[in-house]
Design a protein around this motif. Structure first.
Motif, PDB file in Angstrom:
ATOM      1  N   PRO A  83       0.805  -1.227   0.000  1.00 47.63           N
ATOM      2  CA  PRO A  83       0.000   0.000   0.000  1.00 47.63           C
ATOM      3  C   PRO A  83       0.838   1.277   0.000  1.00 47.63           C
ATOM      4  N   GLU A  84       1.958   1.284   0.758  1.00 50.89           N
ATOM      5  CA  GLU A  84       2.801   2.480   0.823  1.00 50.89           C
ATOM      6  C   GLU A  84       3.434   2.768  -0.538  1.00 50.89           C
ATOM      7  N   GLU A  85       3.844   1.706  -1.241  1.00 52.01           N
ATOM      8  CA  GLU A  85       4.423   1.900  -2.571  1.00 52.01           C
ATOM      9  C   GLU A  85       3.379   2.453  -3.540  1.00 52.01           C
ATOM     10  N   VAL A  86       2.174   1.905  -3.463  1.00 51.35           N
ATOM     11  CA  VAL A  86       1.101   2.370  -4.353  1.00 51.35           C
ATOM     12  C   VAL A  86       0.781   3.835  -4.073  1.00 51.35           C
ATOM     13  N   SER A  89       3.543   6.089  -5.381  1.00 49.29           N
ATOM     14  CA  SER A  89       3.536   6.187  -6.840  1.00 49.29           C
ATOM     15  C   SER A  89       2.404   7.084  -7.325  1.00 49.29           C
ATOM     16  N   VAL A  90       1.215   6.909  -6.742  1.00 49.80           N
ATOM     17  CA  VAL A  90       0.066   7.737  -7.133  1.00 49.80           C
ATOM     18  C   VAL A  90       0.342   9.206  -6.808  1.00 49.80           C
ATOM     19  N   ALA A  91       0.844   9.467  -5.604  1.00 47.78           N
ATOM     20  CA  ALA A  91       1.102  10.842  -5.175  1.00 47.78           C
ATOM     21  C   ALA A  91       2.104  11.526  -6.103  1.00 47.78           C
ATOM     22  N   ARG A  92       3.165  10.823  -6.449  1.00 50.90           N
ATOM     23  CA  ARG A  92       4.184  11.408  -7.337  1.00 50.90           C
ATOM     24  C   ARG A  92       3.575  11.763  -8.690  1.00 50.90           C
ATOM     25  N   ARG A  93       2.809  10.835  -9.234  1.00 51.29           N
ATOM     26  CA  ARG A  93       2.255  11.058 -10.573  1.00 51.29           C
ATOM     27  C   ARG A  93       1.175  12.144 -10.580  1.00 51.29           C
ATOM     28  N   LEU A  94       0.561  12.365  -9.431  1.00 54.61           N
ATOM     29  CA  LEU A  94      -0.424  13.449  -9.336  1.00 54.61           C
ATOM     30  C   LEU A  94       0.237  14.776  -8.973  1.00 54.61           C
ATOM     31  N   GLY A  95       1.548  14.734  -8.725  1.00 52.52           N
ATOM     32  CA  GLY A  95       2.273  15.954  -8.389  1.00 52.52           C
ATOM     33  C   GLY A  95       2.003  16.457  -6.988  1.00 52.52           C
ATOM     34  N   MET A  96       1.654  15.537  -6.071  1.00 51.85           N
ATOM     35  CA  MET A  96       1.347  15.928  -4.699  1.00 51.85           C
ATOM     36  C   MET A  96       2.610  15.894  -3.849  1.00 51.85           C
ATOM     37  N   ILE A  98       4.176  15.130  -0.633  1.00 50.90           N
ATOM     38  CA  ILE A  98       3.945  14.369   0.601  1.00 50.90           C
ATOM     39  C   ILE A  98       5.298  13.894   1.109  1.00 50.90           C
ATOM     40  N   SER A  99       5.571  14.114   2.382  1.00 52.17           N
ATOM     41  CA  SER A  99       6.859  13.723   2.949  1.00 52.17           C
ATOM     42  C   SER A  99       6.914  12.220   3.188  1.00 52.17           C
ATOM     43  N   GLY A 100       8.134  11.685   3.160  1.00 51.44           N
ATOM     44  CA  GLY A 100       8.351  10.280   3.495  1.00 51.44           C
ATOM     45  C   GLY A 100       7.811   9.286   2.490  1.00 51.44           C
ATOM     46  N   LEU A 101       7.801   9.639   1.205  1.00 51.42           N
ATOM     47  CA  LEU A 101       7.285   8.724   0.200  1.00 51.42           C
ATOM     48  C   LEU A 101       8.231   7.536  -0.005  1.00 51.42           C
ATOM     49  N   SER A 102       7.661   6.345  -0.182  1.00 54.83           N
ATOM     50  CA  SER A 102       8.454   5.144  -0.423  1.00 54.83           C
ATOM     51  C   SER A 102       8.772   5.014  -1.908  1.00 54.83           C
ATOM     52  N   ASN A 103       9.844   4.271  -2.197  1.00 50.75           N
ATOM     53  CA  ASN A 103      10.146   3.939  -3.590  1.00 50.75           C
ATOM     54  C   ASN A 103       9.257   2.787  -4.026  1.00 50.75           C
ATOM     55  N   ALA A 104       8.681   2.892  -5.214  1.00 46.46           N
ATOM     56  CA  ALA A 104       7.767   1.861  -5.712  1.00 46.46           C
ATOM     57  C   ALA A 104       8.490   0.932  -6.685  1.00 46.46           C
ATOM     58  N   SER A 105       8.103  -0.343  -6.679  1.00 46.37           N
ATOM     59  CA  SER A 105       8.669  -1.322  -7.595  1.00 46.37           C
ATOM     60  C   SER A 105       8.153  -1.076  -9.010  1.00 46.37           C
ATOM     61  N   VAL A 111       1.097  -0.665 -12.727  1.00 50.12           N
ATOM     62  CA  VAL A 111      -0.341  -0.699 -12.452  1.00 50.12           C
ATOM     63  C   VAL A 111      -0.874   0.717 -12.239  1.00 50.12           C
ATOM     64  N   VAL A 112      -0.113   1.531 -11.499  1.00 56.78           N
ATOM     65  CA  VAL A 112      -0.521   2.910 -11.242  1.00 56.78           C
ATOM     66  C   VAL A 112      -0.558   3.701 -12.550  1.00 56.78           C
ATOM     67  N   GLU A 113       0.454   3.501 -13.384  1.00 58.03           N
ATOM     68  CA  GLU A 113       0.506   4.204 -14.668  1.00 58.03           C
ATOM     69  C   GLU A 113      -0.732   3.894 -15.509  1.00 58.03           C
ATOM     70  N   MET A 114      -1.120   2.618 -15.551  1.00 62.45           N
ATOM     71  CA  MET A 114      -2.299   2.225 -16.310  1.00 62.45           C
ATOM     72  C   MET A 114      -3.557   2.886 -15.758  1.00 62.45           C
ATOM     73  N   MET A 115      -3.737   2.806 -14.431  1.00 68.31           N
ATOM     74  CA  MET A 115      -4.961   3.321 -13.831  1.00 68.31           C
ATOM     75  C   MET A 115      -5.089   4.826 -14.004  1.00 68.31           C
ATOM     76  N   LEU A 116      -3.976   5.541 -13.842  1.00 68.43           N
ATOM     77  CA  LEU A 116      -4.032   6.991 -13.990  1.00 68.43           C
ATOM     78  C   LEU A 116      -4.249   7.398 -15.441  1.00 68.43           C
ATOM     79  N   ASP A 117      -3.650   6.672 -16.368  1.00 68.79           N
ATOM     80  CA  ASP A 117      -3.888   6.981 -17.777  1.00 68.79           C
ATOM     81  C   ASP A 117      -5.357   6.765 -18.124  1.00 68.79           C
ATOM     82  N   ALA A 118      -5.943   5.702 -17.566  1.00 68.01           N
ATOM     83  CA  ALA A 118      -7.341   5.374 -17.855  1.00 68.01           C
ATOM     84  C   ALA A 118      -8.297   6.427 -17.316  1.00 68.01           C
TER      85      ALA A 118
END
Length: 383
Positions: A83-86, A89-96, A98-105, A111-118
């Motif tokens: 969940p933290e990785e997801v 990833s979502v926060a970065r792609r939305l330009g938000m 947020i401190s302490g973001l984890s690195n996503a695999s 999966v995030v790229e697909m969902m946000l593009d959709a």
């Protein structure tokens, strides 16, 4: 449920895609329209409510919703994402910010790229290249588990017909046999043309049909369910006329996972009348819209909390832990857990906690002894 190609004869005479009227779906309007009316009413009320809460809170709601949607859509297929990785990833792609973001695999990023593009680009037409791009994002290594699959293109039939199968090897139960590979280009061209051009159909009905139609064609070796749900979400975004997602259909499908597979199987083995599938879909969509009030309440309570303490000094560890406690914190908060999460000595953790107690942010649960744990004091909120 496993999905792969096996050489087995079909155990039934006809699937939905073999019907002479495929894909001219039919349904009973008298049955469907009350569900559609309720869904559209709930959508309108939700969008109106969200427009009144301010930009930052809407951003937070979108982040929570898309994070949940990505996690649950993968979980339906038996894949558990961090969940933290997801969220990161979502926060970065939305330009938000947020401190302490984890690195996503790579897998999570795909999966995030697909969902946000959709959903973020819901106005853009659906194309083969776009859908195949989603598929490539889902399988960046070219493999599904241990098995090499065709990535970014329609499947072939060299291993036998594509079948949805469950049960142990040698005792498989065939739930569904998809259209043969030579049909896929024509089938998908027809689907894409319909999705892009049929503007007269009620949008939420179109979302339900798109979901069923795509997953029935089953054009890929794997990932068909996730892409079907992404396409359905694209259409729901069109229905809402916004790229800001405030409810998760995948979360409700996951909650009723067995019913999801059961209704798909019965519909795909039934007649061209898909009324029962539409009823099931709209019931889940209604649930998704209604439960969003709980998500909204959490976000508004969080906003009210920080408004109350806007002039209070907190250190970075305290801010991190308060945010965790307002999210999906698991278990009870002990000083040892605080120390472990924030990577400090237990004495430092105790001082952090005692400071928050004095500021009225935390309370001792009263259990005492080794069971001593702490509770976050949240403000009351009336929606």
């Amino acid at each position: 449920m496993r999905i792969f190609a096996v050489n087995k004869a079909s155990i039934i005479k006809m699937y939905l895609h073999q019907n002479k009227d495929w894909p001219n779906f039919k349904w009973d309007n008298d049955t469907i329209l009350p569900y559609v009316s309720k869904v559209r009413n709930l959508q309108g009320r939700l969008i109106g409510k969200m427009e009144g809460i301010g930009f930052e809170l809407r951003e937070e709601a979108v982040l929570e919703t898309i994070t949940e949607d990505v996690i649950k859509s993968s979980e339906i297929e038996g894949e558990l994402l961090n969940p933290e990785e997801v969220r990161s990833s979502v926060a970065r792609r939305l330009g938000m910010e947020i401190s302490g973001l984890s690195n996503a695999s790579r897998g999570v990023e795909g999966v995030v790229e697909m969902m946000l593009d959709a959903t973020q680009k819901y106005k853009e037409p659906l194309t083969k290249d776009r859908i195949c791009g989603w598929h490539a994002a889902l399988f960046p290594t070219g493999r599904s588990g241990m098995y090499k699959i065709t990535v970014g293109d329609w499947r072939g039939d060299k291993g036998g017909p594509m079948q949805v199968v469950s049960g142990p090897m040698g005792k498989e139960k065939v739930h569904y046999t998809a259209p043969e590979a030579p049909r896929l280009e024509e089938e998908m061209n027809q689907f894409i043309l319909w999705f892009n051009s049929d503007t007269n159909m009620e949008p939420v009905i179109k979302s339900a049909i798109a979901h069923l139609w795509f997953v029935s064609i089953h054009p890929f070796d794997d990932g068909n369910g996730r892409i079907a749900r992404a396409i359905a979400d694209t259409q729901l975004a069109r229905a809402d006329r916004t790229n800001q997602r405030f409810y998760s259909m995948s979360a409700q499908i996951m909650k009723y996972k067995k019913g999801y597979y059961d209704i798909l199987e019965s519909t795909q083995k039934g007649s061209i009348d898909i009324s029962q599938w539409l009823v099931w879909y709209f019931e889940r969509l209604t649930d998704a819209l209604e439960i969003t009030n709980h998500t909204l309440a959490k976000i508004l309570i969080k906003a009210k909390f920080w408004e109350l303490y806007k002039n209070t000094q907190f250190n970075e560890r305290q801010i991190e832990m308060i945010n965790k406690l307002q999210g999906d914190f698991v278990g009870k908060l002990h000083s040892s857990k605080w120390a472990k999460i924030t990577k400090v000595h237990r004495d430092t953790a105790r001082r952090d906690i005692q400071d928050l107690i004095e500021k009225g942010v935390l309370s001792d649960s009263g259990e005492g002894g080794r069971s001593t744990n702490y509770i976050l004091n949240l403000p009351n909120l009336e929606l």
